[in-house]
Design a protein around this motif. Structure first.
Motif, PDB file in Angstrom:
ATOM      1  N   GLU A 177      56.525  19.598  52.572  1.00  0.00           N
ATOM      2  CA  GLU A 177      57.550  18.966  53.401  1.00  0.00           C
ATOM      3  C   GLU A 177      57.864  17.540  52.947  1.00  0.00           C
ATOM      4  O   GLU A 177      59.029  17.148  52.831  1.00  0.00           O
ATOM      5  N   ARG A 178      56.833  16.756  52.696  1.00  0.00           N
ATOM      6  CA  ARG A 178      57.065  15.351  52.328  1.00  0.00           C
ATOM      7  C   ARG A 178      57.594  15.221  50.908  1.00  0.00           C
ATOM      8  O   ARG A 178      58.432  14.352  50.626  1.00  0.00           O
ATOM      9  N   ALA A 179      57.114  16.069  50.013  1.00  0.00           N
ATOM     10  CA  ALA A 179      57.648  16.041  48.648  1.00  0.00           C
ATOM     11  C   ALA A 179      59.142  16.352  48.661  1.00  0.00           C
ATOM     12  O   ALA A 179      59.931  15.703  47.954  1.00  0.00           O
ATOM     13  N   THR A 180      59.545  17.323  49.457  1.00  0.00           N
ATOM     14  CA  THR A 180      60.963  17.662  49.564  1.00  0.00           C
ATOM     15  C   THR A 180      61.771  16.476  50.043  1.00  0.00           C
ATOM     16  O   THR A 180      62.819  16.141  49.469  1.00  0.00           O
ATOM     17  N   GLY A 181      61.297  15.812  51.094  1.00  0.00           N
ATOM     18  CA  GLY A 181      62.026  14.668  51.638  1.00  0.00           C
ATOM     19  C   GLY A 181      62.175  13.540  50.635  1.00  0.00           C
ATOM     20  O   GLY A 181      63.264  12.971  50.472  1.00  0.00           O
ATOM     21  N   ARG A 182      61.096  13.213  49.942  1.00  0.00           N
ATOM     22  CA  ARG A 182      61.158  12.115  48.973  1.00  0.00           C
ATOM     23  C   ARG A 182      62.107  12.423  47.821  1.00  0.00           C
ATOM     24  O   ARG A 182      62.852  11.546  47.361  1.00  0.00           O
ATOM     25  N   LEU A 183      62.095  13.659  47.353  1.00  0.00           N
ATOM     26  CA  LEU A 183      62.913  14.013  46.194  1.00  0.00           C
ATOM     27  C   LEU A 183      64.397  14.129  46.529  1.00  0.00           C
ATOM     28  O   LEU A 183      65.246  14.042  45.634  1.00  0.00           O
TER      29      LEU A 183
END
Length: 234
Positions: A177-183
């Motif tokens: 979830e957080r990797a998606t948001g950052r990218l």
């Protein structure tokens, strides 16, 4: 006017002006369709006679005529210009996830067998990002391309090809979830949305899910969410 409706499972209905197309629909839609990968739930709505765009290996697997979706080749389909981009999928299972999937199979053997049978038959080929263009507007469906394991060269290629869309919709898998948001920041889209494209399957399999809101704290300001039955505009 842009509108995207979550059809359930991994399916999305995209409208730009008067044009509509169903992407990975879970049931026949009566609309032009596009398929982005060979997972069973993404193929469920493609057994009808609707005009179809899909990777060549899927057209052969389904025994259908249609428009071939090839990496980096723009095609016309259903009143849209479609630009697909291949990306490496999330690894099937890191160790902890492998344990969870094994336990799920023990609890739901019939469902596990059905999925395993499909996995043995499904054609080999990468999933696709899909950009849809019409009336000067651009909708970017990133699927699960943004995850912890996305190689930087792949990400750079996707940004160069698809950056600056009017509406970006990305799925996210469990613990990504957080990797998606950052990218998402890399794409400089006018509006971003994180969609529940994996959760319906995980719930059916009895696998854990996490809230889409985990993405929002690290995503571009104003990022929204999209769940089954909901609609977003751009």
């Amino acid at each position: 006017m842009i509108e995207v409706r979550h059809l359930g499972e991994s399916g999305l209905l995209v409208r730009i002006g008067e044009r509509s197309i169903a992407v990975d629909p879970p049931r026949p839609s009566g609309l032009p369709q596009a398929l982005t990968w060979s997972e069973a739930e993404r193929l469920a709505g493609s057994r009808g006679s609707e005009p179809l765009a899909a990777p060549p290996e899927l057209l052969r697997f389904l025994g259908r005529d249609g428009v071939a979706l090839l990496d980096g080749v723009q095609v016309e389909h259903g009143g849209f210009s479609l630009l697909p981009s291949a990306f490496p999928p999330i690894p099937y299972a890191v160790p902890a996830e492998a344990v969870r999937k094994t336990l799920s199979a023990l609890r739901r053997p019939r469902l596990a067998w059905q999925r395993l049978s499909h996995a043995r038959q499904r054609p080999v080929g990468p999933p696709l990002v899909l950009e849809l263009r019409a009336e000067g507007r651009r909708v970017l469906l990133l699927q699960q391309a943004l995850h912890r394991f996305t190689p930087e060269p792949v990400l750079a290629r996707l940004v160069q090809r698809h950056g600056g869309a009017d509406l970006l919709i990305a799925g996210t898998d469990y613990e990504d979830e957080r990797a998606t948001g950052r990218l998402m920041f890399r794409f400089s889209a006018r509006r971003c949305v994180v969609a529940d494209l994996v959760g319906p399957v995980r719930r059916r399999l009895g696998l854990p899910v996490r809230a889409l809101e985990l993405t929002l704290g690290v995503a571009p300001p104003g990022t929204g969410t999209l769940r089954e039955g909901e609609v977003v505009g751009g």
